[in-house]
Design an enzyme around this catalytic site. Structure first.
Site, PDB file in Angstrom:
ATOM      1  N   ARG A   6       0.850  -1.188   0.000  1.00 30.19           N
ATOM      2  CA  ARG A   6       0.000   0.000   0.000  1.00 30.19           C
ATOM      3  C   ARG A   6       0.888   1.241   0.000  1.00 30.19           C
ATOM      4  O   ARG A   6       1.891   1.297   0.719  1.00 30.19           O
ATOM      5  CB  ARG A   6      -0.932   0.026   1.216  1.00 30.19           C
ATOM      6  CG  ARG A   6      -2.099  -0.945   1.132  1.00 30.19           C
ATOM      7  CD  ARG A   6      -3.103  -0.501   0.086  1.00 30.19           C
ATOM      8  NE  ARG A   6      -4.298  -1.326   0.050  1.00 30.19           N
ATOM      9  CZ  ARG A   6      -4.469  -2.387  -0.745  1.00 30.19           C
ATOM     10  NH1 ARG A   6      -3.485  -2.751  -1.550  1.00 30.19           N
ATOM     11  NH2 ARG A   6      -5.601  -3.061  -0.731  1.00 30.19           N
TER      12      ARG A   6
ATOM     13  N   GLU B 152      -2.188   7.706  -5.215  1.00 37.19           N
ATOM     14  CA  GLU B 152      -2.269   7.042  -6.518  1.00 37.19           C
ATOM     15  C   GLU B 152      -3.607   7.206  -7.249  1.00 37.19           C
ATOM     16  O   GLU B 152      -3.619   7.562  -8.432  1.00 37.19           O
ATOM     17  CB  GLU B 152      -1.971   5.561  -6.287  1.00 37.19           C
ATOM     18  CG  GLU B 152      -2.146   4.643  -7.445  1.00 37.19           C
ATOM     19  CD  GLU B 152      -2.085   3.209  -6.968  1.00 37.19           C
ATOM     20  OE1 GLU B 152      -2.763   2.390  -7.585  1.00 37.19           O
ATOM     21  OE2 GLU B 152      -1.390   2.920  -5.971  1.00 37.19           O
TER      22      GLU B 152
ATOM     23  N   HIS C 169      -6.996  16.504  -0.838  1.00 38.37           N
ATOM     24  CA  HIS C 169      -5.800  15.682  -0.845  1.00 38.37           C
ATOM     25  C   HIS C 169      -4.596  16.501  -0.434  1.00 38.37           C
ATOM     26  O   HIS C 169      -4.591  17.725  -0.509  1.00 38.37           O
ATOM     27  CB  HIS C 169      -5.591  15.064  -2.229  1.00 38.37           C
ATOM     28  CG  HIS C 169      -6.690  14.133  -2.617  1.00 38.37           C
ATOM     29  ND1 HIS C 169      -6.705  12.808  -2.256  1.00 38.37           N
ATOM     30  CD2 HIS C 169      -7.827  14.341  -3.319  1.00 38.37           C
ATOM     31  CE1 HIS C 169      -7.796  12.236  -2.718  1.00 38.37           C
ATOM     32  NE2 HIS C 169      -8.484  13.142  -3.364  1.00 38.37           N
TER      33      HIS C 169
END
Length: 333
Positions: free
Chosen positions: A231, A260, A278
């Site tokens: 991850r 990603e 983000h």
């Protein structure tokens, strides 16, 4: 019942068609997110892949939901706490691709150790010079495996085939496997200090997010290599950039990045940064990584072989069939 399968391509439809029966089956190419969840408000069962965000907002828009059959081993893209509150079952695909992902570990590692990307690009331009292409052998090197589940153990088997020494760390050591396969468990600090190559095989989540940070890189050997097929959030990407820039790391092979899913869609990138959804610093660091010569990045494709995808679909179908028959399989505890 209405069953909605997200993030699908046409070739995936046939193996799941048997679910139709008396049920309504809908295939959706896009991923599930809060913005489109209301479109599927009447879904009883959904099957997302890892790029879907099955978060609080998405779940709130689907009041009929009874089962989430994710087509993945990891489930950190699903808010399991809310699922538990609402009685929504979550099923996973626990062992579809241990050999597949483990093979990809060595695809990345060999690409780094033999500078394959730069060598290939140079040769395609008609440049056959050897300057700057010297790599290193895997034989005799020590690989540190962080996490010895199915994928970690398969990675160890392959490492043994290359003549590598293996050390490992896991919260719950498998001493039987260590004895039969010939590797040693060590504390994390010792693994970081001794390993020439560190390969990550632990799930994402609050306990592991950012586990490879400045402090962890500081404990590594100078010139080590980091491989991450697990991850993206396991690695502090800013600390990774610093380790690469200072030479602490000789290189990295990454199949996953922290931001990603957002990087994949530039329009969403611009919008989400504007909305501050983000981490802009992390997004920029991800983009810098994409252009470093000593970093090999693949698009979360370690799982993506014909055989592994068939196993995912077969297990997902079995998970949904079993739930419909009242005999649920592979549920998240």
């Amino acid at each position: 019942m209405k069953i909605v399968i997200f993030e699908t391509e046409e070739w995936e439809w046939e193996p799941l068609q048997s679910l139709a029966g008396p049920h309504e089956l809908v295939f959706v190419p896009e991923r599930l997110k809060a913005e489109n969840a209301a479109t599927y408000a009447d879904a009883d069962i959904i099957s997302p892949f890892v790029y879907s965000r099955v978060d609080a907002d998405a779940l709130a828009a689907m009041p009929n939901l009874k089962l989430i059959a994710t087509r993945s081993t990891g489930f950190d893209h699903i808010d399991t706490a809310i699922c538990k509150q609402r009685g929504i079952a979550v099923a996973t695909v626990p062992t579809y691709g241990e050999n597949t992902v483990a093979e990809h570990v060595f695809a990345l590692l060999l690409a780094v150790s033999h500078k394959m990307v730069e060598a290939t690009d140079r040769t395609r331009r008609g440049d056959f010079s050897q300057q700057g292409l010297q790599g290193f052998d895997l034989m005799g090197k020590t690989i540190g495996i962080v996490g010895t589940g199915h994928i970690g153990l398969c990675t160890i088997r392959i490492a043994k085939g290359f003549g590598m020494h293996v050390i490992a760390h896991d919260a719950v050591p498998d001493e039987d496997a260590a004895g039969s396969m010939g590797f040693d468990y060590v504390e994390m600090d010792e693994l970081l200090a001794r390993a020439d190559v560190v390969s990550l095989h632990v799930p994402g989540g609050p306990d592991t997010d950012g586990m490879i940070d400045d402090a962890a890189f500081g404990k590594m050997k100078d010139g080590a290599v980091l491989i991450n097929t697990a991850r993206g959030n396991l690695v502090d990407v800013n600390a990774l950039l610093k380790a690469l820039a200072t030479g602490k790391l000789a290189g990295a092979g990454l199949d996953v990045l922290p931001e990603e899913p957002t990087i994949r869609e530039e329009a969403e990138l611009l919008r989400s940064v504007y909305m501050r959804r983000h981490n802009l610093e992390t997004l920029l660091a991800d983009h810098v990584l994409l252009h470093l010569r000593n970093v090999v990045i693949t698009p979360h494709s370690a799982f993506n072989t014909r055989e592994a995808m068939q196993r995912i679909l077969v297990t997902t179908r079995a998970n949904i069939d079993a739930f419909l028959e009242g005999k649920a399989l592979n549920l998240v505890a």
